[in-house]
Motif scaffolding. Structure first.
Motif, PDB file in Angstrom:
ATOM      1  N   PHE A 133     -12.335  29.583  -2.844  1.00 15.65           N
ATOM      2  CA  PHE A 133     -12.589  29.548  -1.254  1.00 15.65           C
ATOM      3  C   PHE A 133     -11.208  29.181  -0.887  1.00 15.65           C
ATOM      4  O   PHE A 133     -10.715  29.387   0.115  1.00 15.65           O
ATOM      5  N   VAL A 134     -10.437  27.933  -2.409  1.00 16.21           N
ATOM      6  CA  VAL A 134      -8.785  27.844  -2.714  1.00 16.21           C
ATOM      7  C   VAL A 134      -8.065  28.357  -3.048  1.00 16.21           C
ATOM      8  O   VAL A 134      -9.347  27.777  -4.108  1.00 16.21           O
ATOM      9  N   PRO A 135      -6.924  27.766  -3.290  1.00  7.86           N
ATOM     10  CA  PRO A 135      -6.411  28.048  -4.107  1.00  7.86           C
ATOM     11  C   PRO A 135      -6.309  27.297  -5.650  1.00  7.86           C
ATOM     12  O   PRO A 135      -6.572  25.573  -5.244  1.00  7.86           O
ATOM     13  N   SER A 136      -6.026  27.604  -6.712  1.00 12.24           N
ATOM     14  CA  SER A 136      -6.198  26.261  -7.131  1.00 12.24           C
ATOM     15  C   SER A 136      -5.522  25.782  -7.923  1.00 12.24           C
ATOM     16  O   SER A 136      -3.869  26.542  -8.854  1.00 12.24           O
ATOM     17  N   VAL A 137      -5.216  24.738  -8.210  1.00 10.78           N
ATOM     18  CA  VAL A 137      -3.892  23.393  -8.678  1.00 10.78           C
ATOM     19  C   VAL A 137      -4.464  22.839 -10.037  1.00 10.78           C
ATOM     20  O   VAL A 137      -4.969  21.775 -10.353  1.00 10.78           O
TER      21      VAL A 137
ATOM     22  N   ARG B 229      -6.222  32.694   5.060  1.00 11.66           N
ATOM     23  CA  ARG B 229      -8.493  33.190   5.129  1.00 11.66           C
ATOM     24  C   ARG B 229      -7.878  34.600   5.812  1.00 11.66           C
ATOM     25  O   ARG B 229      -7.976  35.721   5.412  1.00 11.66           O
ATOM     26  N   GLU B 230      -7.454  34.875   7.155  1.00 17.51           N
ATOM     27  CA  GLU B 230      -7.588  35.705   7.970  1.00 17.51           C
ATOM     28  C   GLU B 230      -5.854  36.578   7.520  1.00 17.51           C
ATOM     29  O   GLU B 230      -5.697  37.489   7.848  1.00 17.51           O
ATOM     30  N   LYS B 231      -5.117  35.554   7.592  1.00 18.38           N
ATOM     31  CA  LYS B 231      -3.752  35.961   7.207  1.00 18.38           C
ATOM     32  C   LYS B 231      -3.192  36.890   6.289  1.00 18.38           C
ATOM     33  O   LYS B 231      -3.044  38.111   6.102  1.00 18.38           O
ATOM     34  N   TYR B 232      -3.949  36.217   5.034  1.00 19.40           N
ATOM     35  CA  TYR B 232      -3.488  36.421   3.701  1.00 19.40           C
ATOM     36  C   TYR B 232      -4.694  37.277   2.795  1.00 19.40           C
ATOM     37  O   TYR B 232      -5.113  35.879   2.353  1.00 19.40           O
ATOM     38  N   PRO B 233      -5.822  38.273   2.851  1.00 20.02           N
ATOM     39  CA  PRO B 233      -6.845  38.003   2.076  1.00 20.02           C
ATOM     40  C   PRO B 233      -6.857  38.182   0.820  1.00 20.02           C
ATOM     41  O   PRO B 233      -5.641  38.939  -0.044  1.00 20.02           O
ATOM     42  N   GLY B 234      -7.234  37.275  -0.034  1.00 25.02           N
ATOM     43  CA  GLY B 234      -7.246  36.927  -1.565  1.00 25.02           C
ATOM     44  C   GLY B 234      -6.115  36.668  -1.794  1.00 25.02           C
ATOM     45  O   GLY B 234      -6.558  36.200  -3.258  1.00 25.02           O
ATOM     46  N   VAL B 235      -6.023  35.403  -0.713  1.00 18.54           N
ATOM     47  CA  VAL B 235      -5.208  34.146  -1.511  1.00 18.54           C
ATOM     48  C   VAL B 235      -5.988  33.246  -2.055  1.00 18.54           C
ATOM     49  O   VAL B 235      -5.093  31.895  -3.001  1.00 18.54           O
ATOM     50  N   GLU B 236      -6.633  32.973  -1.477  1.00 20.46           N
ATOM     51  CA  GLU B 236      -7.854  32.249  -2.636  1.00 20.46           C
ATOM     52  C   GLU B 236      -8.081  32.270  -3.804  1.00 20.46           C
ATOM     53  O   GLU B 236      -8.622  30.800  -3.950  1.00 20.46           O
ATOM     54  N   LYS B 237      -8.258  33.523  -4.518  1.00 18.45           N
ATOM     55  CA  LYS B 237      -6.698  33.702  -5.421  1.00 18.45           C
ATOM     56  C   LYS B 237      -6.294  32.655  -6.460  1.00 18.45           C
ATOM     57  O   LYS B 237      -6.049  32.928  -7.694  1.00 18.45           O
ATOM     58  N   LEU B 238      -5.091  32.738  -5.770  1.00 16.85           N
ATOM     59  CA  LEU B 238      -4.225  31.936  -6.221  1.00 16.85           C
ATOM     60  C   LEU B 238      -4.223  30.934  -6.945  1.00 16.85           C
ATOM     61  O   LEU B 238      -5.095  29.838  -6.853  1.00 16.85           O
ATOM     62  N   LYS B 239      -2.947  31.073  -7.638  1.00 16.20           N
ATOM     63  CA  LYS B 239      -3.045  29.461  -8.875  1.00 16.20           C
ATOM     64  C   LYS B 239      -2.071  29.071  -8.827  1.00 16.20           C
ATOM     65  O   LYS B 239      -1.163  30.020  -9.744  1.00 16.20           O
ATOM     66  N   VAL B 240      -2.046  28.121  -9.335  1.00 19.65           N
ATOM     67  CA  VAL B 240      -0.330  27.207  -8.645  1.00 19.65           C
ATOM     68  C   VAL B 240      -0.443  26.115  -9.626  1.00 19.65           C
ATOM     69  O   VAL B 240      -1.539  25.687 -10.202  1.00 19.65           O
ATOM     70  N   ALA B 241       0.448  25.370 -10.752  1.00 20.88           N
ATOM     71  CA  ALA B 241       0.378  24.861 -11.412  1.00 20.88           C
ATOM     72  C   ALA B 241       1.169  23.534 -11.167  1.00 20.88           C
ATOM     73  O   ALA B 241       2.108  23.978 -10.673  1.00 20.88           O
ATOM     74  N   VAL B 242       1.518  22.448 -11.327  1.00 23.17           N
ATOM     75  CA  VAL B 242       1.995  21.316 -11.349  1.00 23.17           C
ATOM     76  C   VAL B 242       2.217  20.603 -12.337  1.00 23.17           C
ATOM     77  O   VAL B 242       0.651  19.809 -12.461  1.00 23.17           O
ATOM     78  N   MET B 243       2.979  20.494 -13.612  1.00 21.44           N
ATOM     79  CA  MET B 243       2.945  19.563 -14.327  1.00 21.44           C
ATOM     80  C   MET B 243       4.257  18.819 -14.972  1.00 21.44           C
ATOM     81  O   MET B 243       4.636  18.723 -13.931  1.00 21.44           O
TER      82      MET B 243
END
Length: 428
Positions: free
Chosen positions: A303-307, A340-354
């Motif tokens: 649904f949304v990029p994971s952090v 979601r409309e502009k960038y299909p597939g962006v919900e699978k983005l994975k971000v790390a903040v360590m």
């Protein structure tokens, strides 16, 4: 060396249920079969308050609820339903509305055809449709309305309103067994029997099997797991999952996550709801966000990029990584309606903040884009990793703003139309 399989965690859930459709206008939500597990929620407004109800439905839909249930308990509420639907249509919110009926649904669906037509699905509680001779008649009137307007139904049994005559009959039958069951299995059987016999009755009246969904909701984790395992074995109707009256705050969230995860992992369940009691002042949308997180954590949907973020320890006495994690999560969630409309597939983005050097670089390399902030006593520098490689190092007071800009640039380049065009050109 032993080999390891990830097949125990299905990326596409294998289910045996029929496929149903819930629609409004051109909007069609497919439920069951190979369709994604759908998220449902329910308003807590007085349906007579047309504007307040429409606003809350909109909020729930934008948060990710793919169907929203509203209470239809009085003639005034039934009269308000078409106006709620009209307000939503004006706002461009085409989420299907489900009518929740108890006690007098047979009258409301018969006497207020505009209400019956404006809803996309009816929820019928067999424990509340009437007693004695009235039960079959009043249940039949609701099924007739569903068939007249071509609406699917959910036969929703709840242990707080279980058919007491059926339960008494099963208790009597149990007492005649040579080795009687304990009381709890008898209650399980009453829940399941109530749902299945009601579904059979609806089919006998002419309702199509693929327009019937079932639920047997209880408030105990182990109870719900036991009931749904049996229910799934005994039918192929799409099943709605959820702990009823799950509770408030972490209790409700954890209990719901524990229960739904067990069943979904086993391929049981086609729609879910987290029946969370809102904390004072808390948005109703919290239950939808938790449902989204459950499905995303199980890798059933995105649904949304994971952090990914570290919990902190004695090496991270600064709150910088906490502030940045919160800022990035809020930023990603706020951008999703547009992305979601502009960038299909962006919900699978994975971000790390360590937060420090121990796991920071490693986790950042595993993410699509990550930052490893300096821990206590470390050099005041924050390396940024993109697609597994260290690309630059941020320093100074504007690290948060700079990293956010880097994330936004990465999203545009990876998921934007120009990137998609370049990939097509490259493979053609």
């Amino acid at each position: 060396m032993d080999s390891y399989s990830t097949t125990s965690l299905p990326l596409v859930k294998a289910r045996h249920s029929l496929q149903a459709q819930i629609s409004w206008g051109s909007k069609v939500v497919t439920v069951g079969g190979n369709a994604p597990v759908r998220i449902q929620s329910m308003t807590n407004t007085d349906t007579v308050d047309v504007i307040g109800t429409a606003i809350q439905v909109k909020e729930l839909a934008l948060a990710g609820s793919e169907m929203v249930r509203i209470t239809v308990n009085t003639p005034e509420a039934a009269q308000a339903v078409p106006f709620v639907r009209e307000q939503l249509d004006r706002m461009g919110i085409d989420v299907p509305l489900i009518g929740d009926f108890h006690y007098n649904g047979h009258r409301l669906l018969t006497d207020y055809p505009d209400c019956a037509q404006s809803l996309s699905k009816y929820r019928i509680n067999p424990g509340n449709v009437g007693k004695g001779d009235k039960r079959d008649l009043q249940f039949g009137l609701m099924i007739e309305a569903a068939m007249r307007w071509d609406k699917p139904i959910r036969i929703g049994v709840n242990w707080g309103s279980l058919d007491q005559e059926l339960l008494a009959d099963l208790m009597d039958e149990n007492s005649r067994r040579s080795v009687p069951w304990d009381a709890k299995p008898v209650m399980y059987e009453a829940l399941i029997t109530s749902a299945l016999t009601s579904a059979k009755r609806a089919e006998e009246m002419g309702m199509r099997r693929n327009q019937i969904m079932l639920s047997c909701k209880v408030s105990g984790v182990q109870d719900l797991v036991a009931v749904y395992r049996q229910l799934s074995d005994r039918c192929d109707y799409p099943l709605h999952l959820g702990l009823t009256e799950a509770g408030m705050g972490t209790k409700g969230a954890v209990a719901s996550a524990a229960t739904l995860s067990i069943l979904l992992q086993e391929g049981i369940g086609d729609t879910i709801r987290v029946s969370l009691t809102p904390q004072p002042g808390e948005s109703r949308t919290q239950e939808v966000l938790i449902a989204c997180e459950i499905l995303q954590s199980l890798e059933l949907r995105s649904f949304v990029p994971s952090v990914t973020a570290c919990p902190g320890c004695g090496r991270t006495t600064s709150s910088t990584f906490q502030d940045l994690t919160k800022q990035i999560e809020d930023f990603l969630r706020s951008q999703m309606p547009v992305w979601r409309e502009k960038y299909p597939g962006v919900e699978k983005l994975k971000v790390a903040v360590m937060g420090c050097i121990v796991n920071g670089p490693g986790e950042s390399k595993h993410a699509d884009i990550g930052i490893s902030l300096p821990g206590t006593g470390e050099a005041p520098a924050a390396p940024v990793f993109i697609d597994g490689e260290k690309r630059l190092t941020l320093r100074g007071e504007a690290i948060a703003q700079e990293f956010q800009a880097i994330v936004e640039d990465y999203v545009e380049k990876r998921f934007g139309a120009s990137s998609a065009f370049a990939k097509v050109e490259e493979t053609s």
